[in-house]
Motif scaffolding. Structure first.
Motif, PDB file in Angstrom:
ATOM      1  N   GLU A   1     -15.048 -11.096   7.575  1.00  0.00           N
ATOM      2  CA  GLU A   1     -15.972 -11.896   8.380  1.00  0.00           C
ATOM      3  C   GLU A   1     -16.902 -12.727   7.502  1.00  0.00           C
ATOM      4  OE1 GLU A   1     -15.903 -12.437  11.633  1.00  0.00           O
ATOM      5  OE2 GLU A   1     -14.086 -11.202  11.611  1.00  0.00           O
ATOM      6  N   LEU A   2     -17.244 -12.206   6.316  1.00  0.00           N
ATOM      7  CA  LEU A   2     -18.083 -12.976   5.397  1.00  0.00           C
ATOM      8  C   LEU A   2     -17.353 -14.218   4.914  1.00  0.00           C
ATOM      9  CD1 LEU A   2     -19.696 -10.168   3.174  1.00  0.00           C
ATOM     10  CD2 LEU A   2     -20.767 -11.481   5.017  1.00  0.00           C
TER      11      LEU A   2
ATOM     12  N   PRO B   1     -17.378 -24.415   0.651  1.00  0.00           N
ATOM     13  CA  PRO B   1     -18.160 -23.242   1.041  1.00  0.00           C
ATOM     14  C   PRO B   1     -18.948 -22.686  -0.137  1.00  0.00           C
ATOM     15  CG  PRO B   1     -15.864 -22.631   0.766  1.00  0.00           C
ATOM     16  CD  PRO B   1     -15.939 -24.123   0.560  1.00  0.00           C
TER      17      PRO B   1
ATOM     18  N   LYS C   1     -14.953 -15.825   6.575  1.00  0.00           N
ATOM     19  CA  LYS C   1     -14.879 -16.770   7.693  1.00  0.00           C
ATOM     20  C   LYS C   1     -16.212 -17.482   7.921  1.00  0.00           C
ATOM     21  CE  LYS C   1     -12.741 -14.004  10.800  1.00  0.00           C
ATOM     22  NZ  LYS C   1     -11.965 -13.649  12.019  1.00  0.00           N
ATOM     23  N   THR C   2     -17.303 -16.756   7.753  1.00  0.00           N
ATOM     24  CA  THR C   2     -18.628 -17.368   7.909  1.00  0.00           C
ATOM     25  C   THR C   2     -18.873 -18.413   6.835  1.00  0.00           C
ATOM     26  OG1 THR C   2     -19.541 -15.382   8.938  1.00  0.00           O
ATOM     27  CG2 THR C   2     -21.111 -16.922   7.950  1.00  0.00           C
ATOM     28  N   ALA C   3     -18.492 -18.095   5.583  1.00  0.00           N
ATOM     29  CA  ALA C   3     -18.673 -19.043   4.479  1.00  0.00           C
ATOM     30  C   ALA C   3     -17.881 -20.319   4.720  1.00  0.00           C
ATOM     31  CB  ALA C   3     -18.250 -18.393   3.160  1.00  0.00           C
TER      32      ALA C   3
ATOM     33  N   ARG D   1     -16.904 -21.494   7.672  1.00  0.00           N
ATOM     34  CA  ARG D   1     -17.458 -22.185   8.849  1.00  0.00           C
ATOM     35  C   ARG D   1     -18.738 -22.948   8.506  1.00  0.00           C
ATOM     36  NH1 ARG D   1     -17.437 -18.080  11.816  1.00  0.00           N
ATOM     37  NH2 ARG D   1     -19.619 -17.451  11.618  1.00  0.00           N
ATOM     38  N   THR D   2     -19.507 -22.455   7.538  1.00  0.00           N
ATOM     39  CA  THR D   2     -20.794 -23.074   7.188  1.00  0.00           C
ATOM     40  C   THR D   2     -20.707 -23.901   5.898  1.00  0.00           C
ATOM     41  OG1 THR D   2     -21.477 -21.037   6.036  1.00  0.00           O
ATOM     42  CG2 THR D   2     -22.107 -21.262   8.359  1.00  0.00           C
TER      43      THR D   2
END
Length: 213
Positions: free
Chosen positions: A135-136, A118, A138-140, A142-143
């Motif tokens: 949430e930041l 990430p 989790k986004t990192a 996921r991407t």
């Protein structure tokens, strides 16, 4: 009394850091058991410290495990490989984290793992981001990028100011640090895809990159 001395205690006959993965044996209870979460999601999030691990779990990432003050070892990979072959390496965003990540990525690719990394803001680790906004984090995760693509980007930023546009200096870094990752990829189809990506980044032919492998 400094609690860090207990967290960062030395290796002993009973505490083998080369085999211990903090959080792996978290039992089922109010939270999902770590092993169960890894198997269900077919993914492992590997972080570098105990606080990173705790905050990752609190952020809703129960498939996280942590190293205990040591580098990733073949024993760690052997243990993890029985649960999943998809590995996300959450590195500290500093030079030491980058060096450690290159070594860990190569070792994991050789062991047959699919490795992603990430992208975190400069100077931030997973615990920092989780404190700011779960949430930041989790986004990192996921991407996450493939290890090859992550280090293609990250290594350019390690060049001295004024040399980041130096194509030759960048190409030498990629040749020394990224091509061994490409060579370690098990799938020949994936390897061809990475050869194409590296060739585009360097502005050279695919045949030149393939020859250097």
């Amino acid at each position: 009394d400094d609690p860090a001395k207990y967290v960062n205690s030395p290796e002993t006959p009973l505490f083998k850091k080369s085999r211990v993965l903090y959080g792996l044996d978290l039992p089922a209870g109010r939270q999902v058991a770590t092993r169960q979460a890894i198997r269900k999601l077919d993914c492992i999030l590997l972080v570098e410290g105990q606080f990173d691990l705790i905050l990752s779990h609190q952020s809703g990432l129960p498939f996280s495990v942590a190293l205990s003050g040591t580098a990733l070892t073949p024993d760690h990979l052997s243990i993890l490989g029985k649960l999943s072959k998809r590995l996300v390496l959450a590195l500290d965003a500093d030079q030491a984290g980058l060096r450690s990540g290159l070594r860990s990525s190569h070792m994991a690719l050789v062991a047959g793992f699919d490795v992603k990394v990430p992208v975190f803001p400069d100077g931030k680790d997973p615990a920092d981001i989780a404190r700011e906004n779960p949430e930041l984090l989790k986004t990192a995760i996921r991407t996450s990028k493939t290890a090859v693509e992550f280090f293609l980007d990250a290594l350019r930023r390690t060049l001295p100011v004024g040399k980041q546009g130096d194509a030759r200096a960048y190409a030498k870094l990629v040749e020394a640090q990224v091509l061994p990752l490409v060579a370690a990829v098990e799938s020949k189809i994936e390897q061809e895809q990475f050869i194409r990506i590296v060739a585009v980044r360097l502005g050279v032919s695919e045949s030149a990159v393939r020859a250097e492998l």
